[in-house]
Design an enzyme around this catalytic site. Structure first.
Site, short mmCIF file in Angstrom:
data_model
loop_
_atom_site.label_atom_id
_atom_site.label_comp_id
_atom_site.label_asym_id
_atom_site.label_seq_id
_atom_site.Cartn_x
_atom_site.Cartn_y
_atom_site.Cartn_z
N LYS A 137 0.91 -1.27 -0.08
CA LYS A 137 -0.07 -0.03 -0.05
C LYS A 137 0.96 1.30 0.13
CE LYS A 137 -3.69 -2.74 2.04
NZ LYS A 137 -4.27 -3.08 3.25
N GLN A 180 -4.57 -1.79 9.54
CA GLN A 180 -4.30 -3.10 8.93
C GLN A 180 -4.75 -4.23 9.83
OE1 GLN A 180 -3.06 -3.63 5.83
NE2 GLN A 180 -3.84 -5.68 6.24
N ASP A 186 -10.95 2.35 3.87
CA ASP A 186 -11.33 0.96 3.91
C ASP A 186 -12.56 0.77 3.56
OD1 ASP A 186 -9.21 -0.85 3.50
OD2 ASP A 186 -8.59 -0.74 5.56
#
Ligand code: NAP
Length: 293
Positions: free
Chosen positions: A52, A96, A119
């Site tokens: 990412k 994460q 997200d």
């Protein structure tokens, strides 16, 4: 059989984002800034976060990686989220997953401001997505829809079977595929571990999206001739022939499925790369205030 090439497709998506960023910045806009919080040092999570961060630099974003030790308390993590929520320079951020067991994932997800939740895991974004309102769409399902779009795969009126009903992949995917929109309009069956006679569903499916985390679970015998197979699974399986000692295996048995499928995503090189590209898309939208105005 046509390979749904995540490397090529994600590169195309990222090239468009890069151009868009250049234009946005040349007109006086601020460089988009994505931040990521990584708790602990799980090998797979390290790999995902690194990818990412790398993608941010490829498309011209600023990025921040906040590493926190595995013994970080829930309170400390929530305080860091609060700090990022209030930091005007950060357009969007992710925590994460998975998190260590002592931290409540749901609490973490709901603490991130929906406006910064690139997200797309916050209930506000999930709800808005389900209602067809502007929302950050969870990156993996979003990436899959973009893949279908890039390859112009006809989905209208098709029977789509999704295997797995997680909040981040299977459930949102089933909602998106059933929507009254282009590259959707499917009749969807959402299956899970309690589904009886799964094969009856998969054999009847025009499109199978497999996301259960069981390597090589979907075999060629379980699909019909000409089916589209989208493999979301990423599992590290031991492999002595690799320097790392493992290889990445999808949820589909590639060889037997590829013999019957019309289109199939490889693992690696498929959905995973599209997930990262979608996160970049969401971050750009955050920087431009496109979702929440
Ligand atoms: P998850 O939260 O573990 O959910 C797994 C789902 O599969 C559950 O709904 C479970 O059913 C269902 N399931 C388990 N065994 C089954 C069986 N025998 N038959 C039918 N359904 C079954 O998994 P996830 O987070 O969605 O992840 C799934 C896989 O995708 C993992 O390999 C993960 O690493 C990968 N992943 C990849 C990406 C990417 O970017 N490519 C992104 C996210 C995840 P129940 O609900 O009944 O337990």
């Amino acid at each position: 059989m046509i390979l749904l090439d995540g490397k090529k497709t994600s590169a195309e998506v990222k090239a468009v984002i890069k151009k868009d960023v250049e234009e946005f910045v040349s007109k006086g806009g601020k460089k988009p800034h994505l931040a990521a919080i990584l708790v602990g040092s799980d090998g797979a999570s390290e790999t995902y976060v690194a990818s990412k961060v790398r993608s941010c630099s490829e498309v011209g974003f600023d990025s921040t990686l906040e590493r926190m030790p595995s013994q970080t308390t829930e309170e400390e993590l929530l305080a860091k989220i609060d700090e990022f929520n209030k930091n005007a320079d950060i357009d969007g951020f992710i925590v994460q997953l998975p998190l260590p067991n002592h931290i409540d994932e749901q609490k973490v997800t709901t603490t991130i401001f929906p406006e910064k939740d690139v997200d797309g895991f916050h209930p506000v974004n999930v709800g808005r997505m389900a209602l067809g309102q502007p929302a950050y769409i969870s990156a993996t399902p979003y990436g899959i829809t973009q893949m279908l779009e890039q390859y112009k795969i006809e989905t209208s009126g098709k029977h789509c079977v999704v295997i797995g009903r997680s909040n981040i992949v299977g459930s949102p995917m089933s909602i998106l595929m059933a929507k009254n929109s282009k590259y959707a309009n499917c009749t969807v069956t959402l299956t899970h571990s309690r589904t009886k006679n799964l094969e009856e569903f998969t054999k009847a499916a025009d499109i199978v999206i497999v996301a259960l985390g069981k390597p090589a679970f979907l075999t060629g015998e379980m699909i019909k001739e000409g089916a589209v197979v989208i493999d979301v699974g990423i599992t590290r399986v031991p492999d002595d022939s690799k320097k790392s000692g493992f290889r990445i295996q999808g949820d589909a048995d590639f060889k037997s499925c590829a013999e019957k499928a019309s289109y199939i995503t490889p693992v690696p090189g498929g959905v995973g790369l599209m997930t990262v590209a979608s996160l970049m898309k969401n971050t750009l939208a955050a920087a431009k205030n496109e979702i929440y105005g």
